[in-house]
Design a protein around this motif. Structure first.
Motif, PDB file in Angstrom:
ATOM      1  N   TYR A  81       0.841  -1.201   0.000  1.00  0.00           N
ATOM      2  CA  TYR A  81       0.000   0.000   0.000  1.00  0.00           C
ATOM      3  C   TYR A  81       0.877   1.252   0.000  1.00  0.00           C
ATOM      4  CZ  TYR A  81      -4.075  -2.915   1.079  1.00  0.00           C
ATOM      5  OH  TYR A  81      -5.079  -3.850   1.029  1.00  0.00           O
ATOM      6  N   THR A  82       1.976   1.198   0.735  1.00  0.00           N
ATOM      7  CA  THR A  82       2.870   2.355   0.825  1.00  0.00           C
ATOM      8  C   THR A  82       3.421   2.744  -0.542  1.00  0.00           C
ATOM      9  OG1 THR A  82       3.499   1.753   3.085  1.00  0.00           O
ATOM     10  CG2 THR A  82       4.978   3.241   1.913  1.00  0.00           C
ATOM     11  N   ILE A  83       3.768   1.743  -1.365  1.00  0.00           N
ATOM     12  CA  ILE A  83       4.394   2.057  -2.663  1.00  0.00           C
ATOM     13  C   ILE A  83       3.417   2.686  -3.647  1.00  0.00           C
ATOM     14  CG2 ILE A  83       6.158   0.270  -2.401  1.00  0.00           C
ATOM     15  CD1 ILE A  83       4.546  -1.442  -4.364  1.00  0.00           C
ATOM     16  N   ARG A  84       2.146   2.716  -3.302  1.00  0.00           N
ATOM     17  CA  ARG A  84       1.175   3.397  -4.167  1.00  0.00           C
ATOM     18  C   ARG A  84       1.115   4.896  -3.873  1.00  0.00           C
ATOM     19  NH1 ARG A  84      -3.853  -0.781  -3.066  1.00  0.00           N
ATOM     20  NH2 ARG A  84      -2.714  -2.724  -3.531  1.00  0.00           N
ATOM     21  N   SER A  85       1.877   5.323  -2.879  1.00  0.00           N
ATOM     22  CA  SER A  85       1.816   6.715  -2.439  1.00  0.00           C
ATOM     23  C   SER A  85       3.136   7.421  -2.710  1.00  0.00           C
ATOM     24  CB  SER A  85       1.498   6.768  -0.939  1.00  0.00           C
ATOM     25  OG  SER A  85       1.658   8.069  -0.435  1.00  0.00           O
ATOM     26  N   PHE A  88       4.804   9.178   2.998  1.00  0.00           N
ATOM     27  CA  PHE A  88       4.858   8.076   3.961  1.00  0.00           C
ATOM     28  C   PHE A  88       3.449   7.582   4.265  1.00  0.00           C
ATOM     29  CE2 PHE A  88       4.397  11.860   6.624  1.00  0.00           C
ATOM     30  CZ  PHE A  88       3.421  11.469   7.520  1.00  0.00           C
ATOM     31  N   MET A  89       3.374   6.349   4.779  1.00  0.00           N
ATOM     32  CA  MET A  89       2.094   5.785   5.203  1.00  0.00           C
ATOM     33  C   MET A  89       2.227   5.361   6.660  1.00  0.00           C
ATOM     34  SD  MET A  89       0.043   2.505   3.683  1.00  0.00           S
ATOM     35  CE  MET A  89      -1.018   1.508   4.730  1.00  0.00           C
ATOM     36  N   GLU A  90       1.272   5.783   7.483  1.00  0.00           N
ATOM     37  CA  GLU A  90       1.291   5.469   8.906  1.00  0.00           C
ATOM     38  C   GLU A  90      -0.033   4.814   9.301  1.00  0.00           C
ATOM     39  OE1 GLU A  90       2.690   7.720  12.989  1.00  0.00           O
ATOM     40  OE2 GLU A  90       1.501   8.851  11.544  1.00  0.00           O
ATOM     41  N   VAL A  91       0.069   3.707  10.036  1.00  0.00           N
ATOM     42  CA  VAL A  91      -1.115   3.045  10.585  1.00  0.00           C
ATOM     43  C   VAL A  91      -0.892   2.921  12.089  1.00  0.00           C
ATOM     44  CG1 VAL A  91      -2.620   1.022  10.523  1.00  0.00           C
ATOM     45  CG2 VAL A  91      -1.420   1.733   8.447  1.00  0.00           C
ATOM     46  N   GLY A 117       5.740   3.479   7.076  1.00  0.00           N
ATOM     47  CA  GLY A 117       6.509   3.124   5.889  1.00  0.00           C
ATOM     48  C   GLY A 117       6.878   4.332   5.058  1.00  0.00           C
ATOM     49  N   MET A 118       8.166   4.417   4.670  1.00  0.00           N
ATOM     50  CA  MET A 118       8.649   5.469   3.790  1.00  0.00           C
ATOM     51  C   MET A 118       8.938   4.850   2.422  1.00  0.00           C
ATOM     52  SD  MET A 118       8.920   8.305   5.499  1.00  0.00           S
ATOM     53  CE  MET A 118       8.563   8.708   7.226  1.00  0.00           C
ATOM     54  N   PRO A 119       8.251   5.297   1.365  1.00  0.00           N
ATOM     55  CA  PRO A 119       8.476   4.684   0.049  1.00  0.00           C
ATOM     56  C   PRO A 119       9.900   4.899  -0.442  1.00  0.00           C
ATOM     57  CG  PRO A 119       7.153   6.671  -0.160  1.00  0.00           C
ATOM     58  CD  PRO A 119       7.276   6.391   1.309  1.00  0.00           C
ATOM     59  N   LEU A 120      10.440   3.892  -1.108  1.00  0.00           N
ATOM     60  CA  LEU A 120      11.749   3.993  -1.744  1.00  0.00           C
ATOM     61  C   LEU A 120      11.503   4.374  -3.202  1.00  0.00           C
ATOM     62  CD1 LEU A 120      13.462   0.786  -0.288  1.00  0.00           C
ATOM     63  CD2 LEU A 120      13.529   3.131   0.607  1.00  0.00           C
ATOM     64  N   THR A 121      11.661   5.658  -3.489  1.00  0.00           N
ATOM     65  CA  THR A 121      11.307   6.208  -4.796  1.00  0.00           C
ATOM     66  C   THR A 121      12.550   6.428  -5.643  1.00  0.00           C
ATOM     67  OG1 THR A 121       9.450   7.368  -3.747  1.00  0.00           O
ATOM     68  CG2 THR A 121      10.046   8.036  -5.986  1.00  0.00           C
ATOM     69  N   LEU A 122      12.611   5.772  -6.795  1.00  0.00           N
ATOM     70  CA  LEU A 122      13.749   5.930  -7.693  1.00  0.00           C
ATOM     71  C   LEU A 122      13.750   7.319  -8.316  1.00  0.00           C
ATOM     72  CD1 LEU A 122      13.569   2.499  -9.583  1.00  0.00           C
ATOM     73  CD2 LEU A 122      14.887   3.060  -7.525  1.00  0.00           C
ATOM     74  N   SER A 123      14.894   7.723  -8.844  1.00  0.00           N
ATOM     75  CA  SER A 123      14.981   9.032  -9.488  1.00  0.00           C
ATOM     76  C   SER A 123      14.060   9.116 -10.696  1.00  0.00           C
ATOM     77  CB  SER A 123      16.427   9.305  -9.912  1.00  0.00           C
ATOM     78  OG  SER A 123      16.908   8.273 -10.761  1.00  0.00           O
ATOM     79  N   GLY A 125      11.057   7.910 -10.642  1.00  0.00           N
ATOM     80  CA  GLY A 125       9.711   8.086 -10.122  1.00  0.00           C
ATOM     81  C   GLY A 125       9.011   6.849  -9.603  1.00  0.00           C
ATOM     82  N   GLU A 126       9.547   5.640  -9.881  1.00  0.00           N
ATOM     83  CA  GLU A 126       8.885   4.418  -9.444  1.00  0.00           C
ATOM     84  C   GLU A 126       9.212   4.097  -7.987  1.00  0.00           C
ATOM     85  OE1 GLU A 126       9.609   4.325 -13.807  1.00  0.00           O
ATOM     86  OE2 GLU A 126      10.925   4.545 -12.062  1.00  0.00           O
ATOM     87  N   ASN A 127       8.223   3.586  -7.259  1.00  0.00           N
ATOM     88  CA  ASN A 127       8.431   3.110  -5.888  1.00  0.00           C
ATOM     89  C   ASN A 127       8.694   1.609  -5.916  1.00  0.00           C
ATOM     90  OD1 ASN A 127       7.949   5.660  -4.839  1.00  0.00           O
ATOM     91  ND2 ASN A 127       5.792   5.257  -4.433  1.00  0.00           N
ATOM     92  N   VAL A 128       9.871   1.194  -5.484  1.00  0.00           N
ATOM     93  CA  VAL A 128      10.241  -0.225  -5.575  1.00  0.00           C
ATOM     94  C   VAL A 128      10.162  -0.924  -4.218  1.00  0.00           C
ATOM     95  CG1 VAL A 128      11.678   0.074  -7.610  1.00  0.00           C
ATOM     96  CG2 VAL A 128      12.699   0.340  -5.333  1.00  0.00           C
TER      97      VAL A 128
END
Length: 398
Positions: A81-85, A88-91, A117-123, A125-128
């Motif tokens: 779910y985090t990588i769709r954002s 960050f995502m907090e629950v 969760g903190m997304p790992l965003t490539l330069s 733009g993709e979250n891997v």
């Protein structure tokens, strides 16, 4: 503006393809990220601080306190779910969130309550994946600490991208050496011929016609050298930069068993990897190999029911075009109809459910097919309903 299902699937396909380009070896990455994961845990004050990378089927977890990467199905992941954002995502209460309250890690012995969760965003733009914080107690992590964790997430991405650039640079260096050696080898013959002809012209008393014939041969040899060097230089520019890291079949067998034996056993599946022992130590480029194997094996695990089996056969064979890596992945799972097989590489696939309830969108084989063709290889699939699927691949190696 709401995106369509087709657009969503295309985005997900591009994301997993981008992840595959990193040629990640999870066992090597853990040491690189260990200090950053420890720092993140210290800042957040949570019991768990890990890096999660999410491919087509799985979430792979790297931990500072455990040597072995862990895997869970993608559909069981919070970080999916985090990588769709883009943020960050907090629950704060996992046990009160309908998406997660029935997950094993919420109701089981660990009984986690808090997630960040903190997304790992490539330069690009993709979250891997994500930098993931978990705790069995509720937490109140302030904005300043979240900003610090975001910086650590960016540093993890930097390490990933720097690693990729380093591998490309190493390949460029090794390719330069290969071209130098090729030039030396290919030019030596014509040069010796020219030298021999020149000696003959110098030492022998030749007629004008004989001289013209000798000079004609010298000219042809000179042109052949020019053509060879042009061909070498052009091919050097056209070839896509490839990773210089290499692996042999014996090490590849061990790595595949380490990564996929446990997921197979969790579904009560037999899993065996066979290699030609006589050629087990022959090395070849590992570029895209783990991604290709990973998607094929994960696909077989997904669509093979309990009690079934999966076999992987790896060999190096000599063909008319040179040595090729010969890969066969075969299962006795649910199989596919001929109609489904014909449409499997379309851009948009329908939601498919595995024999254990796993969800997916049929992107795995599409990705493998594209990766294999990028390497100049071929891929064939044969399948029959209730009898299983066999995927055969040939990839040129040097």
């Amino acid at each position: 503006m709401r995106i369509t299902k087709a657009e969503s699937l295309q985005q997900e396909y591009l994301r997993i393809k981008k992840l595959s380009e990193f040629d990640l070896d999870l066992y090597e990455l853990r040491d690189q990220f260990k200090s950053l994961m420890e720092l993140a845990g210290h800042i957040a004050g949570t019991e768990v601080s890990v890096v999660n990378l999410i491919d087509n089927y799985s979430q792979w977890t790297l931990s500072a306190v455990e040597d072995e990467p862990k895997r869970i199905a993608k559909e069981d992941s919070i970080c999916a779910y985090t990588i769709r954002s883009s943020s960050f995502m907090e629950v704060e209460r996992l046990d009160l969130d309908d998406r997660f309250k029935n997950k094993a890690y919420v109701v089981g012995e660990e009984a986690y309550r808090y997630y960040l969760g903190m997304p790992l965003t490539l330069s690009s733009g993709e979250n891997v994946g994500s930098l993931c914080m978990l705790d069995t107690r509720q937490q109140d992590i302030g904005l300043e600490k979240k900003q610090a964790l975001a910086v650590i997430a960016r540093e993890i991405v930097y390490k990933l991208e720097h690693r990729k650039k380093l591998n490309e640079t190493l390949h460029t260096l090794s390719e330069t050496v290969r071209i130098k050696n090729q030039v030396a080898h290919d030019v030596r013959g014509p040069i010796h011929g020219i030298a021999g002809l020149a000696e003959s012209v110098e030492e022998e008393d030749l007629s004008a016609d004989e001289m013209r014939e000798y000079f004609s041969l010298i000219k042809k040899s000179g042109y052949s050298i020019i053509e060879m060097t042009d061909e070498i230089l052009n091919s050097g520019r056209e070839n896509e930069v490839q990773s210089s890291r290499r692996i042999n079949m014996a090490d590849l067998q061990e790595r595949l068993i380490q990564l996929y034996e446990l997921p197979a056993k969790s579904k009560n599946l037999g899993f065996n990897v066979f290699v030609n022992r006589e050629k087990g130590q022959l090395k070849f480029s590992r570029r895209r190999v783990l991604s290709i194997f990973g998607n094929l094996i994960s696909n077989s695990i997904k669509f093979t029911p309990s009690g079934g089996s999966i076999e992987v056969h790896i060999n190096i064979i000599n063909t008319e075009i040179g040595k090729q890596l010969n890969v066969v992945v075969q299962d006795n799972g649910v199989g596919m109809s001929s109609a489904a097989l014909e449409n499997y590489f379309e851009d948009v696939s329908e939601l498919s459910i595995g024999t254990g309830g796993e969800k997916g969108f049929g992107l795995g084989l599409k990705l493998v097919n594209e990766l294999v063709h990028e390497l100049g290889g071929t891929m064939k699939i044969s399948s029959e309903i209730d009898k299983g699927t066999k995927t055969s691949i040939l990839i040129p190696i040097n």
